[in-house]
Structure formats: structure tokens, C-alpha cells
Design an enzyme around this catalytic site. Structure first.
Site, short mmCIF file in Angstrom:
data_model
loop_
_atom_site.label_atom_id
_atom_site.label_comp_id
_atom_site.label_asym_id
_atom_site.label_seq_id
_atom_site.Cartn_x
_atom_site.Cartn_y
_atom_site.Cartn_z
N LYS A 181 0.84 -1.20 0.00
CA LYS A 181 0.00 0.00 0.00
C LYS A 181 0.87 1.25 0.00
O LYS A 181 0.59 2.21 -0.72
CB LYS A 181 -0.94 -0.02 1.22
CG LYS A 181 -2.05 -1.05 1.07
CD LYS A 181 -2.82 -1.29 2.36
CE LYS A 181 -3.79 -2.46 2.19
NZ LYS A 181 -4.49 -2.82 3.43
N GLN A 204 -4.66 -1.75 9.66
CA GLN A 204 -4.50 -3.04 8.99
C GLN A 204 -5.07 -4.15 9.88
O GLN A 204 -4.71 -4.28 11.05
CB GLN A 204 -3.01 -3.28 8.70
CG GLN A 204 -2.72 -4.53 7.90
CD GLN A 204 -3.31 -4.48 6.49
OE1 GLN A 204 -3.22 -3.48 5.79
NE2 GLN A 204 -3.93 -5.57 6.07
N ASP A 215 -10.80 2.66 4.10
CA ASP A 215 -11.18 1.26 3.83
C ASP A 215 -12.69 1.10 3.63
O ASP A 215 -13.14 0.05 3.19
CB ASP A 215 -10.75 0.38 5.02
CG ASP A 215 -9.45 -0.36 4.76
OD1 ASP A 215 -9.08 -0.53 3.59
OD2 ASP A 215 -8.81 -0.77 5.75
#
Ligand code: NDP
Length: 290
Positions: A53, A97, A120
Site C-alpha cells: 500500500k 490493517q 477502507d
């Protein structure tokens, strides 16, 4: 005839290229999109995902900030870090994460992220917006799959779609997005009876169960579009999806590979969410009378 491969890598590259002019337009206004990624503990897979990422951010002109916290961090400290990032104007997107160590409640952690910085798309404000058909930040994996289906010209209206898996981050939002596009959707899970009978009805089959090669050729309708979300690490270190690709390729009409299918799309949609968050922040700053 062998199924056509839906090349996620190439579609993701297109999505990422299309972000270039938007990042340039923001730069012209003195804004650089910023993404903060919080990683807790030392899970090797998480480390790889975070590194990917960060690299993708750099390539797109997004400033990435990696915050690594020890596995034993207490929840108050993690929430404090998120609150600081919520208040930081240089940070437009925040993600934590997953998975988190067991002592941390992922629901509480995700809810601490300001919904307008929820890169997200996991915050209940954003998943709720999806449920009622309003525009929020979409969860990256299902959003990326919709782009893949559209770019491949897969018709959804009136089609039978079967989603195997009902997680909050993949299965459920996937089903909602397919429903929004007028597919008739069935959601399957570990308690579903006679899974093969249901998957065989699918014109579009999304496998998101996290079981290596669980979807066999006998479970697929001839000509179906099969989307393989799974990423499973095998004992020999190689990666396998949730679909037995070698066998299913001879039955399906379309199939996504692993790797190089859904994975790159997930990253591309994360970047897109982050750029959009920066655009919205810039627009609201310029309309602010102060
Ligand atoms: P979860 O473990 O959270 O959910 C798995 C779902 O599959 C659950 O709903 C579970 O049912 C269901 N399930 C498990 N076994 C079976 C079975 N034998 N038959 C039918 N249903 C079953 O996983 P995620 O949704 O987070 O991820 C799914 C997969 O996708 C994983 O391999 C993950 O690594 C991968 N992934 C890939 C991404 C990418 O970018 N390519 C992004 C995110 C995830 P129940 O609810 O009853 O337990």
C-alpha cells in the site's frame, strides 16, 4: 472453451492512471492526499500488505504515513493515535490493517476513525450508507470487483449472483453492491446447506470464504463469471485462491486469477478512496467562510 481471464492487474493500473490528473489538480491547489496506515504487531502478511500500500501511494503521489505499534499496545493508546490522525489536516485517509491482536476490538477501533477519513470504507456510517444506497466510502475489495465486472462487460441486471462468505468487509458489501445493480443475490456461509446446488445457479459467483481451492468445477455453472477473492498461503509458501482455478477455467466463462485478480483492485480502490477524501476535504475547506 477456457474461461476468459479478467486481468485485475491491468484494470487496476488503469484505475490508478486515472487518479493522476486528480492528484495533479489537488497539487495545483496546494493539497497532497495523505494516507495513514496503522499496523499493530508483527504479522508477516500484514507487513507485506502495508508495504504494498505504501509503494502504491508513492507511485500515485499520495503521502503515506506508516505507524507501527507493538502487538501489546492497549486499546486506549491505539484509539488515541486514531484521534490524533482524525485531527491532522494533512491526513485524508486512515486505515488500520486487520486482523488486530485478540485483545483489541476491531469494531471499536474502526468506529474511532472519522467517517470522512475512512479509506477502507469499513466504518458503520459508510457501510450504513451503502445499505440505504447513499454515497459513502465503499469497501475497497467489493468496489474493485464491481469495476472489474463493468470493465469486462458482465451484465448484472436480472442475473443470479451468489456470494460465498458474509464478512463485513467482503461478503456482505459485495452482496449489497450486486443487489444495487439489480442482480438477484444469494449469500452463502459456513452453515449453508448444499452449497454446490446454490453456487451452480450463479451467473456471477464470488468466492470469499478463505478456503484454498474450495470452489471446484462441479460447483460452477458453465459460462459463469467466477470472481476469486481468496488469498490463502499454502504450506509450500505459494498462494492459492478460494477457487480451483485450473479445473474451473474449463467450465467458467470468465475467471479472475490469484494473484493478479482482485488483490490489485483492492489497492487501487484504496488509493481512489484516499484521493476522493482529499478532494472532499479541499472542497469543504474552500467553501468554509473562515
Ligand atoms: P472471513 O474469514 O471474515 O469470512 C469468511 C466467510 O466465509 C464467513 O462468512 C464464513 O462463514 C464463510 N465460510 C467459511 N467456510 C465456508 C464454507 N466451507 N462454506 C461456505 N462458507 C464458508 O474472511 P474475509 O471475508 O475477510 O476474507 C475472505 C477471503 O478473502 C480470505 O481468503 C481473505 O484472505 C481474502 N481477502 C482478499 C482480499 C483481496 O484483496 N483479494 C481482501 C480481503 C480478503 P461464517 O460467517 O458462517 O463463519
Amino acid at each position: 472453451m477456457a474461461a476468459r481471464i479478467i486481468d485485475g492487474k491491468s484494470i487496476a493500473a488503469d484505475v490508478r492512471r486515472a487518479l493522476g490528473p486528480r492528484v495533479a489538480a489537488l497539487a495545483a491547489r496546494g493539497v497532497r492526499p495523505g494516507l495513514a496506515v496503522i499496523r499493530v504487531g508483527d504479522d508477516p502478511a500484514s507487513r507485506v500488505y502495508v508495504r504494498n500500500k505504501e509503494r502504491a501511494c508513492e507511485q500515485t503521489g499520495i503521502a503515506s504515513r506508516h505507524i507501527a505499534l507493538p502487538a501489546r499496545v492497549d486499546e486506549a493508546e491505539l484509539l488515541g493515535t486514531i484521534h490524533q490522525l482524525n485531527a491532522d489536516a494533512a491526513v485524508h485517509g486512515i486505515l488500520v490493517q486487520l486482523p488486530l491482536p485478540h485483545h483489541l476490538d476491531p469494531g471499536r477501533v474502526v468506529e474511532a476513525i472519522a467517517p470522512h477519513k475512512d479509506a477502507d470504507g469499513f466504518h458503520p456510517m459508510n457501510t450504513g450508507a451503502l445499505l440505504v444506497g447513499r454515497t459513502g466510502f465503499l469497501p475497497c475489495t467489493p468496489a474493485g470487483i464491481m469495476v472489474m465486472l463493468d470493465r469486462s462487460g458482465i451484465e448484472l441486471r436480472g442475473k443470479r449472483a451468489v456470494v460465498v462468505g458474509r464478512s463485513n468487509i467482503v461478503g456482505k458489501p459485495m452482496a449489497l453492491l450486486l443487489l444495487q445493480r439489480d442482480a438477484t443475490v444469494t449469500i452463502c456461509h459456513s452453515k449453508t446447506r448444499d452449497l454446490p446446488a446454490l453456487t451452480r445457479e450463479a451467473d456471477v459467483l464470488v468466492a470469499a470464504l478463505g478456503r484454498a481451492r474450495a470452489i471446484s468445477a462441479a460447483m460452477v455453472k458453465p459460462g459463469a463469471c467466477v470472481i476469486d477473492v481468496g488469498i490463502n498461503r499454502l504450506e509450500d509458501g505459494s498462494l492459492a485462491g478460494d477457487v480451483d482455478t485450473t479445473a474451473v477455467r474449463d467450465v467458467a466463462g470468465w475467471i479472475t486469477p490469484v494473484p493478479g485478480g482482485v488483490g490489485p483492485m483492492t489497492v487501487a480502490m484504496l488509493l481512489a478512496n484516499c484521493v476522493r477524501a482529499a478532494e472532499l476535504a479541499a472542497a469543504s475547506a474552500s467553501s468554509d467562510p473562515d
